[in-house]
Design a protein around this motif. Structure first.
Motif, PDB file in Angstrom:
ATOM      1  N   GLN A  95     -15.705  14.191  25.566  1.00  0.00           N
ATOM      2  CA  GLN A  95     -14.840  13.478  24.633  1.00  0.00           C
ATOM      3  C   GLN A  95     -14.552  12.087  25.170  1.00  0.00           C
ATOM      4  OE1 GLN A  95     -11.311  15.816  24.129  1.00  0.00           O
ATOM      5  NE2 GLN A  95     -12.308  17.282  22.786  1.00  0.00           N
ATOM      6  N   ASP A  96     -14.115  11.222  24.294  1.00  0.00           N
ATOM      7  CA  ASP A  96     -13.733   9.876  24.695  1.00  0.00           C
ATOM      8  C   ASP A  96     -12.481   9.941  25.572  1.00  0.00           C
ATOM      9  OD1 ASP A  96     -12.146   7.148  24.046  1.00  0.00           O
ATOM     10  OD2 ASP A  96     -14.321   6.864  23.831  1.00  0.00           O
ATOM     11  N   ARG A  97     -12.372   9.040  26.524  1.00  0.00           N
ATOM     12  CA  ARG A  97     -11.236   9.039  27.461  1.00  0.00           C
ATOM     13  C   ARG A  97      -9.903   8.815  26.769  1.00  0.00           C
ATOM     14  NH1 ARG A  97     -13.413   6.141  32.907  1.00  0.00           N
ATOM     15  NH2 ARG A  97     -15.469   7.041  32.835  1.00  0.00           N
ATOM     16  N   ARG A  98      -9.926   8.204  25.620  1.00  0.00           N
ATOM     17  CA  ARG A  98      -8.676   7.937  24.905  1.00  0.00           C
ATOM     18  C   ARG A  98      -8.121   9.184  24.225  1.00  0.00           C
ATOM     19  NH1 ARG A  98     -11.165   3.097  21.594  1.00  0.00           N
ATOM     20  NH2 ARG A  98     -12.823   4.623  21.667  1.00  0.00           N
ATOM     21  N   ASP A  99      -8.931  10.257  24.163  1.00  0.00           N
ATOM     22  CA  ASP A  99      -8.523  11.473  23.455  1.00  0.00           C
ATOM     23  C   ASP A  99      -7.658  12.409  24.291  1.00  0.00           C
ATOM     24  OD1 ASP A  99      -9.920  10.584  21.271  1.00  0.00           O
ATOM     25  OD2 ASP A  99     -11.704  11.781  21.705  1.00  0.00           O
ATOM     26  N   PHE A 100      -7.570  12.190  25.595  1.00  0.00           N
ATOM     27  CA  PHE A 100      -6.791  13.078  26.457  1.00  0.00           C
ATOM     28  C   PHE A 100      -6.062  12.259  27.505  1.00  0.00           C
ATOM     29  CE2 PHE A 100     -11.169  12.884  27.952  1.00  0.00           C
ATOM     30  CZ  PHE A 100     -11.024  12.461  29.254  1.00  0.00           C
ATOM     31  N   THR A 101      -5.081  12.893  28.131  1.00  0.00           N
ATOM     32  CA  THR A 101      -4.332  12.207  29.188  1.00  0.00           C
ATOM     33  C   THR A 101      -4.873  12.616  30.558  1.00  0.00           C
ATOM     34  OG1 THR A 101      -2.672  13.948  29.413  1.00  0.00           O
ATOM     35  CG2 THR A 101      -2.246  12.233  27.766  1.00  0.00           C
ATOM     36  N   GLY A 102      -4.607  11.781  31.533  1.00  0.00           N
ATOM     37  CA  GLY A 102      -4.999  12.112  32.892  1.00  0.00           C
ATOM     38  C   GLY A 102      -4.263  13.332  33.408  1.00  0.00           C
ATOM     39  N   GLN A 103      -3.033  13.509  32.949  1.00  0.00           N
ATOM     40  CA  GLN A 103      -2.229  14.652  33.383  1.00  0.00           C
ATOM     41  C   GLN A 103      -2.850  15.966  32.926  1.00  0.00           C
ATOM     42  OE1 GLN A 103       0.298  14.597  35.491  1.00  0.00           O
ATOM     43  NE2 GLN A 103       0.329  16.811  35.422  1.00  0.00           N
ATOM     44  N   GLU A 104      -3.426  15.999  31.716  1.00  0.00           N
ATOM     45  CA  GLU A 104      -4.074  17.219  31.230  1.00  0.00           C
ATOM     46  C   GLU A 104      -5.237  17.610  32.132  1.00  0.00           C
ATOM     47  OE1 GLU A 104      -3.772  17.330  26.452  1.00  0.00           O
ATOM     48  OE2 GLU A 104      -4.872  15.615  27.282  1.00  0.00           O
ATOM     49  N   VAL A 105      -6.049  16.623  32.514  1.00  0.00           N
ATOM     50  CA  VAL A 105      -7.205  16.897  33.375  1.00  0.00           C
ATOM     51  C   VAL A 105      -6.737  17.260  34.781  1.00  0.00           C
ATOM     52  CG1 VAL A 105      -9.338  15.948  34.323  1.00  0.00           C
ATOM     53  CG2 VAL A 105      -8.636  15.341  32.010  1.00  0.00           C
ATOM     54  N   THR A 106      -5.739  16.559  35.291  1.00  0.00           N
ATOM     55  CA  THR A 106      -5.214  16.857  36.623  1.00  0.00           C
ATOM     56  C   THR A 106      -4.693  18.290  36.687  1.00  0.00           C
ATOM     57  OG1 THR A 106      -4.618  14.542  36.961  1.00  0.00           O
ATOM     58  CG2 THR A 106      -3.541  16.157  38.375  1.00  0.00           C
ATOM     59  N   ARG A 107      -3.960  18.693  35.671  1.00  0.00           N
ATOM     60  CA  ARG A 107      -3.418  20.052  35.622  1.00  0.00           C
ATOM     61  C   ARG A 107      -4.549  21.090  35.609  1.00  0.00           C
ATOM     62  NH1 ARG A 107      -1.159  20.071  30.767  1.00  0.00           N
ATOM     63  NH2 ARG A 107       0.442  18.644  31.500  1.00  0.00           N
ATOM     64  N   ALA A 108      -5.580  20.841  34.794  1.00  0.00           N
ATOM     65  CA  ALA A 108      -6.708  21.775  34.711  1.00  0.00           C
ATOM     66  C   ALA A 108      -7.466  21.845  36.037  1.00  0.00           C
ATOM     67  CB  ALA A 108      -7.653  21.352  33.585  1.00  0.00           C
ATOM     68  N   MET A 109      -7.700  20.699  36.672  1.00  0.00           N
ATOM     69  CA  MET A 109      -8.446  20.682  37.937  1.00  0.00           C
ATOM     70  C   MET A 109      -7.645  21.356  39.049  1.00  0.00           C
ATOM     71  SD  MET A 109     -11.363  19.365  37.242  1.00  0.00           S
ATOM     72  CE  MET A 109     -11.213  20.143  35.654  1.00  0.00           C
ATOM     73  N   ALA A 110      -6.334  21.151  39.068  1.00  0.00           N
ATOM     74  CA  ALA A 110      -5.490  21.800  40.074  1.00  0.00           C
ATOM     75  C   ALA A 110      -5.506  23.316  39.888  1.00  0.00           C
ATOM     76  CB  ALA A 110      -4.068  21.266  40.000  1.00  0.00           C
ATOM     77  N   ARG A 111      -5.476  23.778  38.636  1.00  0.00           N
ATOM     78  CA  ARG A 111      -5.526  25.222  38.377  1.00  0.00           C
ATOM     79  C   ARG A 111      -6.857  25.830  38.807  1.00  0.00           C
ATOM     80  NH1 ARG A 111      -4.205  26.417  32.399  1.00  0.00           N
ATOM     81  NH2 ARG A 111      -4.664  28.520  33.124  1.00  0.00           N
ATOM     82  N   LEU A 112      -7.932  25.012  38.761  1.00  0.00           N
ATOM     83  CA  LEU A 112      -9.241  25.498  39.204  1.00  0.00           C
ATOM     84  C   LEU A 112      -9.386  25.454  40.728  1.00  0.00           C
ATOM     85  CD1 LEU A 112     -11.583  23.922  36.515  1.00  0.00           C
ATOM     86  CD2 LEU A 112     -11.072  26.348  36.836  1.00  0.00           C
ATOM     87  N   GLY A 113      -8.450  24.802  41.403  1.00  0.00           N
ATOM     88  CA  GLY A 113      -8.485  24.777  42.871  1.00  0.00           C
ATOM     89  C   GLY A 113      -8.972  23.487  43.483  1.00  0.00           C
ATOM     90  N   PHE A 114      -9.139  22.435  42.683  1.00  0.00           N
ATOM     91  CA  PHE A 114      -9.559  21.141  43.225  1.00  0.00           C
ATOM     92  C   PHE A 114      -8.346  20.392  43.761  1.00  0.00           C
ATOM     93  CE2 PHE A 114     -12.916  21.978  40.075  1.00  0.00           C
ATOM     94  CZ  PHE A 114     -14.032  21.811  40.870  1.00  0.00           C
ATOM     95  N   SER A 115      -8.583  19.536  44.749  1.00  0.00           N
ATOM     96  CA  SER A 115      -7.519  18.698  45.305  1.00  0.00           C
ATOM     97  C   SER A 115      -7.366  17.466  44.429  1.00  0.00           C
ATOM     98  CB  SER A 115      -7.858  18.254  46.728  1.00  0.00           C
ATOM     99  OG  SER A 115      -7.929  19.370  47.574  1.00  0.00           O
ATOM    100  N   CYS A 116      -6.125  17.188  44.033  1.00  0.00           N
ATOM    101  CA  CYS A 116      -5.838  16.034  43.184  1.00  0.00           C
ATOM    102  C   CYS A 116      -4.908  15.086  43.924  1.00  0.00           C
ATOM    103  CB  CYS A 116      -5.190  16.491  41.881  1.00  0.00           C
ATOM    104  SG  CYS A 116      -6.193  17.634  40.924  1.00  0.00           S
ATOM    105  N   ARG A 117      -5.147  13.789  43.748  1.00  0.00           N
ATOM    106  CA  ARG A 117      -4.292  12.775  44.362  1.00  0.00           C
ATOM    107  C   ARG A 117      -3.669  11.913  43.280  1.00  0.00           C
ATOM    108  NH1 ARG A 117      -7.484   9.894  49.200  1.00  0.00           N
ATOM    109  NH2 ARG A 117      -8.514   8.948  47.427  1.00  0.00           N
ATOM    110  N   GLY A 118      -2.461  11.476  43.533  1.00  0.00           N
ATOM    111  CA  GLY A 118      -1.742  10.629  42.585  1.00  0.00           C
ATOM    112  C   GLY A 118      -2.177   9.186  42.670  1.00  0.00           C
ATOM    113  N   PRO A 119      -1.619   8.346  41.816  1.00  0.00           N
ATOM    114  CA  PRO A 119      -2.009   6.937  41.797  1.00  0.00           C
ATOM    115  C   PRO A 119      -1.608   6.174  43.059  1.00  0.00           C
ATOM    116  CG  PRO A 119      -0.195   7.326  40.281  1.00  0.00           C
ATOM    117  CD  PRO A 119      -0.638   8.664  40.785  1.00  0.00           C
ATOM    118  N   GLU A 120      -0.621   6.664  43.791  1.00  0.00           N
ATOM    119  CA  GLU A 120      -0.202   5.972  45.013  1.00  0.00           C
ATOM    120  C   GLU A 120      -1.256   6.056  46.108  1.00  0.00           C
ATOM    121  OE1 GLU A 120       0.999  10.164  45.112  1.00  0.00           O
ATOM    122  OE2 GLU A 120       1.496   8.585  43.718  1.00  0.00           O
ATOM    123  N   ALA A 121      -2.206   6.988  45.991  1.00  0.00           N
ATOM    124  CA  ALA A 121      -3.258   7.135  46.993  1.00  0.00           C
ATOM    125  C   ALA A 121      -4.476   6.274  46.681  1.00  0.00           C
ATOM    126  CB  ALA A 121      -3.680   8.595  47.095  1.00  0.00           C
TER     127      ALA A 121
END
Length: 107
Positions: A53-79
């Motif tokens: 999908q186009d990047r404008r169709d979803f938020t970064g938070q939705e993807v971050t939440r999904a990736m964290a639930r799958l077990g991937f390490s996520c970093r915030g914008p401060e990193a």
């Protein structure tokens, strides 16, 4: 695992995400990022690849939440690593600096 991104349900697996991102060159990280394999990817890039999908169709938070639930390490914008000063200059400023001059129009 069922994840909802941009109001659409997706059946995502960790191995499926790794396979989807294999061979994808990471873009410059300016905000949140996800560690997949040995590479850090911007969350919007990951979301675009795995949902098609186009990047404008979803938020970064939705993807971050999904990736964290799958077990991937996520970093915030401060990193995020700041863009080097050389990348912020115009070609005219770069040429002027290389020639040792004061800059365009004496600036």
């Amino acid at each position: 695992m069922r994840c909802v991104i941009a109001r659409f349900p997706f059946e995502l697996t960790k191995s499926g995400v790794v396979t989807s991102m294999k061979g994808v060159k990471p873009e410059i990280i300016t905000g949140e990022s996800v560690l997949i394999g040995r590479r850090h990817y911007p969350v919007k890039q990951v979301g675009e690849v795995i949902t098609r999908q186009d990047r404008r169709d979803f938020t970064g938070q939705e993807v971050t939440r999904a990736m964290a639930r799958l077990g991937f390490s996520c970093r915030g914008p401060e990193a995020a690593v700041p863009v080097p000063l050389a990348a912020q200059t115009t070609p005219m400023q770069t040429a002027s600096a290389l020639l040792g001059g004061p800059g365009p129009l004496g600036l």
